[in-house]
Design an enzyme around this catalytic site. Structure first.
Site, PDB file in Angstrom:
ATOM      1  N   HIS A  17       0.705  -1.030   0.048  1.00  0.00           N
ATOM      2  CA  HIS A  17      -0.004   0.165  -0.095  1.00  0.00           C
ATOM      3  C   HIS A  17       0.729   1.326   0.018  1.00  0.00           C
ATOM      4  O   HIS A  17       0.664   2.152  -0.713  1.00  0.00           O
ATOM      5  CB  HIS A  17      -0.918  -0.078   1.230  1.00  0.00           C
ATOM      6  CG  HIS A  17      -1.972  -0.944   1.185  1.00  0.00           C
ATOM      7  ND1 HIS A  17      -2.539  -1.252   0.094  1.00  0.00           N
ATOM      8  CD2 HIS A  17      -2.553  -1.753   2.336  1.00  0.00           C
ATOM      9  CE1 HIS A  17      -3.312  -2.242   0.443  1.00  0.00           C
ATOM     10  NE2 HIS A  17      -3.516  -2.496   1.505  1.00  0.00           N
TER      11      HIS A  17
ATOM     12  N   GLU B 153       1.675 -15.391 -20.961  1.00  0.00           N
ATOM     13  CA  GLU B 153       2.187 -15.038 -19.597  1.00  0.00           C
ATOM     14  C   GLU B 153       2.893 -16.375 -18.948  1.00  0.00           C
ATOM     15  O   GLU B 153       3.460 -16.316 -18.015  1.00  0.00           O
ATOM     16  CB  GLU B 153       1.430 -14.449 -18.909  1.00  0.00           C
ATOM     17  CG  GLU B 153      -0.021 -15.041 -18.604  1.00  0.00           C
ATOM     18  CD  GLU B 153      -0.978 -14.110 -17.867  1.00  0.00           C
ATOM     19  OE1 GLU B 153      -0.372 -13.126 -16.982  1.00  0.00           O
ATOM     20  OE2 GLU B 153      -2.223 -14.348 -18.090  1.00  0.00           O
TER      21      GLU B 153
ATOM     22  N   ARG C 257      -8.224  -4.567 -16.313  1.00  0.00           N
ATOM     23  CA  ARG C 257      -8.185  -5.700 -15.399  1.00  0.00           C
ATOM     24  C   ARG C 257      -9.574  -5.753 -14.484  1.00  0.00           C
ATOM     25  O   ARG C 257      -9.707  -5.266 -13.522  1.00  0.00           O
ATOM     26  CB  ARG C 257      -6.833  -5.331 -14.103  1.00  0.00           C
ATOM     27  CG  ARG C 257      -5.556  -5.466 -15.043  1.00  0.00           C
ATOM     28  CD  ARG C 257      -4.585  -5.150 -13.832  1.00  0.00           C
ATOM     29  NE  ARG C 257      -3.357  -5.006 -14.348  1.00  0.00           N
ATOM     30  CZ  ARG C 257      -2.479  -4.182 -14.570  1.00  0.00           C
ATOM     31  NH1 ARG C 257      -2.938  -2.987 -14.554  1.00  0.00           N
ATOM     32  NH2 ARG C 257      -1.423  -4.224 -15.010  1.00  0.00           N
TER      33      ARG C 257
ATOM     34  N   ARG D  41       7.990 -12.474  -7.941  1.00  0.00           N
ATOM     35  CA  ARG D  41       8.535 -11.196  -7.902  1.00  0.00           C
ATOM     36  C   ARG D  41       7.726 -10.423  -6.719  1.00  0.00           C
ATOM     37  O   ARG D  41       8.272  -9.338  -6.504  1.00  0.00           O
ATOM     38  CB  ARG D  41       7.882 -10.468  -9.141  1.00  0.00           C
ATOM     39  CG  ARG D  41       6.180 -10.383  -9.141  1.00  0.00           C
ATOM     40  CD  ARG D  41       5.655  -9.573 -10.567  1.00  0.00           C
ATOM     41  NE  ARG D  41       4.115  -9.488 -10.624  1.00  0.00           N
ATOM     42  CZ  ARG D  41       3.427 -10.120 -11.054  1.00  0.00           C
ATOM     43  NH1 ARG D  41       3.732 -11.384 -11.659  1.00  0.00           N
ATOM     44  NH2 ARG D  41       2.267  -9.771 -11.066  1.00  0.00           N
TER      45      ARG D  41
ATOM     46  N   ASN E 278       4.955  -9.424 -16.710  1.00  0.00           N
ATOM     47  CA  ASN E 278       5.068  -9.468 -15.261  1.00  0.00           C
ATOM     48  C   ASN E 278       5.267 -10.822 -14.920  1.00  0.00           C
ATOM     49  O   ASN E 278       6.115 -11.552 -14.324  1.00  0.00           O
ATOM     50  CB  ASN E 278       4.166  -8.939 -14.436  1.00  0.00           C
ATOM     51  CG  ASN E 278       4.034  -7.329 -14.613  1.00  0.00           C
ATOM     52  OD1 ASN E 278       4.950  -6.828 -15.421  1.00  0.00           O
ATOM     53  ND2 ASN E 278       3.201  -6.574 -14.261  1.00  0.00           N
ATOM     54  N   ASP E 279       4.163 -11.578 -15.403  1.00  0.00           N
ATOM     55  CA  ASP E 279       4.356 -13.273 -15.114  1.00  0.00           C
ATOM     56  C   ASP E 279       4.909 -14.018 -15.998  1.00  0.00           C
ATOM     57  O   ASP E 279       5.570 -15.148 -15.644  1.00  0.00           O
ATOM     58  CB  ASP E 279       2.536 -13.797 -15.523  1.00  0.00           C
ATOM     59  CG  ASP E 279       1.571 -13.611 -13.994  1.00  0.00           C
ATOM     60  OD1 ASP E 279       2.653 -13.472 -12.949  1.00  0.00           O
ATOM     61  OD2 ASP E 279       0.651 -13.539 -14.085  1.00  0.00           O
TER      62      ASP E 279
ATOM     63  N   CYS F  19       1.719  -6.157 -22.328  1.00  0.00           N
ATOM     64  CA  CYS F  19       0.848  -5.409 -21.333  1.00  0.00           C
ATOM     65  C   CYS F  19       1.417  -5.393 -20.092  1.00  0.00           C
ATOM     66  O   CYS F  19       0.951  -4.924 -18.977  1.00  0.00           O
ATOM     67  CB  CYS F  19      -0.624  -5.590 -21.206  1.00  0.00           C
ATOM     68  SG  CYS F  19      -0.770  -7.443 -20.915  1.00  0.00           S
TER      69      CYS F  19
ATOM     70  N   ARG G  16      -9.839  -7.878 -20.019  1.00  0.00           N
ATOM     71  CA  ARG G  16      -9.289  -9.157 -19.703  1.00  0.00           C
ATOM     72  C   ARG G  16     -10.358  -9.790 -18.692  1.00  0.00           C
ATOM     73  O   ARG G  16     -10.754  -9.316 -17.679  1.00  0.00           O
ATOM     74  CB  ARG G  16      -7.923  -9.063 -18.891  1.00  0.00           C
ATOM     75  CG  ARG G  16      -7.291 -10.595 -18.551  1.00  0.00           C
ATOM     76  CD  ARG G  16      -6.000 -10.414 -17.755  1.00  0.00           C
ATOM     77  NE  ARG G  16      -5.934  -9.579 -16.521  1.00  0.00           N
ATOM     78  CZ  ARG G  16      -5.132  -9.240 -15.641  1.00  0.00           C
ATOM     79  NH1 ARG G  16      -3.808  -9.435 -16.123  1.00  0.00           N
ATOM     80  NH2 ARG G  16      -5.145  -8.661 -14.546  1.00  0.00           N
TER      81      ARG G  16
END
Length: 573
Positions: A192, A433, A299, A467, A456-457, A504, A334
């Site tokens: 956060h 991914e 998302r 990660r 990312n994945d 993306c 998505r």
């Protein structure tokens, strides 16, 4: 002068004296018995404390919404849900009636139990809820003990805030006119504190570990949020470099603003589509202000977070808002991607021993077809209001894609039988991914209408690295030869099949990486909207011929460090 390394959580450079904000890890809470006749009064005291806590959190939510955005305000919406949680309220009431202990002690016991349970789950999304539990518990406790916490809004001189960790309420309430940067012992890019620091454009280096204990209030610090570097007691040369970096960034921001309405075209006329990633419809105003070519990734799972399961009409309205808001520009949505680092017990996505390799994304949707088809119907109905594409996440086999397409056709028939208009055809693509999807992209291209590479994945699964784990995050390397080869293979197979391919993940938001990807044949990049201007400038600074030469050279390199150094020298960022 001493250097301390951490996680680059929010970009930018700042220099100021350190302000140490270290609270006791657990408050000194009295423990005593309540006489049976005094239990109603003790319960009333707890109810009053939670009532005041709710009033404060509601104000923080409104402040976050006004100053940061819906994503940040959602943090405090979750706190309000916790304060109204019947299980929490019933637990305190039950324990008070059974043990006759004072409510401060009961709140502390509940906090300990929840933190212990959450700490045992190795899931970044669940781990972030620990700070929420602490925040809510300490707020109630403060009212019960009539003890005021130091308010970061009272800091009246320029400072670098140094803390063990920062609660969401700390970030919202701090005096951002004087807090020039943030350094914490714990936390990472998904915390956060990191999310709010980026929203407020405050440089932040998190997860520096025990080295933070060596810092003292008043010590001059330089915080480099781009490199994850903190310099303690800098010499004059380091201070001069930091001041120059701040000036350069200000000039760069002004320059980038002038590019907003210009296309992302190379000097020899090749245009790269730059699209935005969004999580909720409320982001549309910010997105449009950066001049994207469309939405490359919506998302949709963020509609489901916070314990809320939206129905078909609510989803339809959300999707329609975004599609109409883009005024004819393409919107790629998505389908639900939960599980892994987004555990939603209310949907049946429970904790798993290895959630990132478990029941998540398309695997979840194919087994919970009731939830999946509700979303597909909402998407199909909204698609008549603009250029819409549907994208399935974490496809690893052709069978999964076939089954998902079959359910989409069932949803189309159900819409028509209920009298809803739906498009005769809608482009259906997949997220690439996992390595199996990249390696079999020639097969998947026979059925998919487009590819979107989720780096990312893809990096995470290729490098076998979580990660969100601070201990191994250094292995999350976008320029590793294995990752680049998988990306190149996917691009080549998409070209052979004649389908578009985009990217993306966060890699798309790196200007140097964007040039490399364009040179590899990528025609579409989707990123956080604030990254679009810098990527656009990099694309516009050279020819596609040069970009291809850069890509050819990079593909012969043997390490991510070698690639990063080369791109840094070749690409203007």
């Amino acid at each position: 002068m001493r250097e301390i390394r951490g996680i680059a959580a929010s970009p930018g450079t700042a220099s100021a004296p350190a302000f140490l904000f270290y609270e006791e890890e657990e408050p000194n809470v009295p423990s005593y018995l309540i006489e049976p006749g005094d239990i109603p009064a003790e319960w009333a005291r707890f109810v009053a404390a939670t009532g005041r806590a709710k009033e404060e959190v509601a104000l923080l939510r409104d402040k976050a919404l006004a100053e940061a955005g819906q994503e940040q305000a959602a943090i405090f919406e979750a706190h309000l849900l916790m304060l109204d949680d019947p299980e929490v309220i019933d637990r305190i009431r039950h324990d008070l009636d059974q043990t006759h202990r004072n409510t401060e002690r009961l709140v502390l016991d509940l906090e300990r139990d929840l933190v212990e349970k959450l700490s045992s789950i190795q899931d970044p999304y669940v781990q972030e809820r620990i700070s929420d539990v602490h925040d809510v518990s300490r707020r109630i406790m403060g009212h019960l003990l009539k003890k005021e916490r130091f308010c970061l809004a009272d800091i009246s001189v320029d400072s670098i805030l140094v803390a063990r960790d920062l609660l969401p309420s700390d970030m919202i309430s701090m005096n951002r006119a004087h807090i020039k940067a943030v350094v914490t012992e714990a936390g990472g890019r998904t915390s956060h504190a990191a999310i709010l620091a980026r929203a407020f454009q405050i440089p932040a280096v998190l997860g520096v570990g025990p080295d933070v204990a060596s810092l003292h209030s008043g010590t001059i610090l330089i915080v480099d949020g781009n490199r994850g570097l903190v310099i303690s007691d800098p010499d004059q040369a380091a201070l001069d470099r930091a001041a120059a970096a701040v000036t350069a960034q200000s000039e760069k921001d002004s320059e980038l603003e002038m590019l907003r309405d210009l296309p992302a075209s190379t000097v020899d006329g090749t245009q790269i589509q730059l699209k935005a990633n969004i999580e909720i419809p409320d982001e549309m105003a910010a997105v449009l202000s950066h001049g994207p070519d469309g939405i490359g990734l919506f998302r949709s799972e963020f509609l489901f977070l916070g314990g809320h399961v939206p129905g078909e009409e609510e989803q339809f309205n959300a999707y329609r808002t975004v599609i109409e808001g883009m005024k004819g520009k393409p919107v790629t949505i998505r389908t639900l991607d939960i599980g892994g680092d987004k555990v939603l017990p209310e949907l049946g996505a429970q904790d798993e021993k290895n959630p990132l390799l478990g029941w998540r994304a398309i695997r979840f949707c194919l087994s919970r077809t009731d939830i999946f088809k509700t979303q597909l119907r909402a998407l199909l109905r909204a698609a008549v209001f603009g250029d819409t594409r549907i994208m399935f996440p974490m496809i690893s086999t052709a069978d999964e894609l076939d089954r998902a397409r079959g359910l989409l056709e069932e949803a189309r028939s159900e819409c028509r039988s209920r009298g809803h208009a739906v498009p005769a055809r809608i482009p259906v693509g997949i997220m690439v991914e996992v390595p199996s999807a990249a390696l079999s992209s020639d097969i998947l291209a026979r059925t998919a209408d487009f590819f979107s590479i989720g780096t990312n994945d893809l990096i995470q699964y290729t490098m076998a690295v979580d990660r969100g784990n601070e201990k191994v995050s250094y292995l999350h390397e976008p320029f590793h030869p294995a990752v680049l080869r998988l990306i190149k293979l996917t691009i080549e197979n998409a070209a052979i099949a004649g389908i578009p391919v985009g990217i993306c993940g966060e890699m798309a938001a790196d200007p140097a990486a964007a040039v490399l990807l364009a040179g590899m044949g990528m025609s579409e990049l989707s990123m956080s909207c604030v990254a679009i201007p810098a990527v656009k400038r990099a694309i516009r600074s050279l020819s596609i011929v040069t970009a291809r030469e850069i890509a050819t050279t990079v593909m012969k390199m043997q390490s991510s460090g070698e690639v990063a150094a080369y791109l840094s020298a070749r690409v203007r960022v």
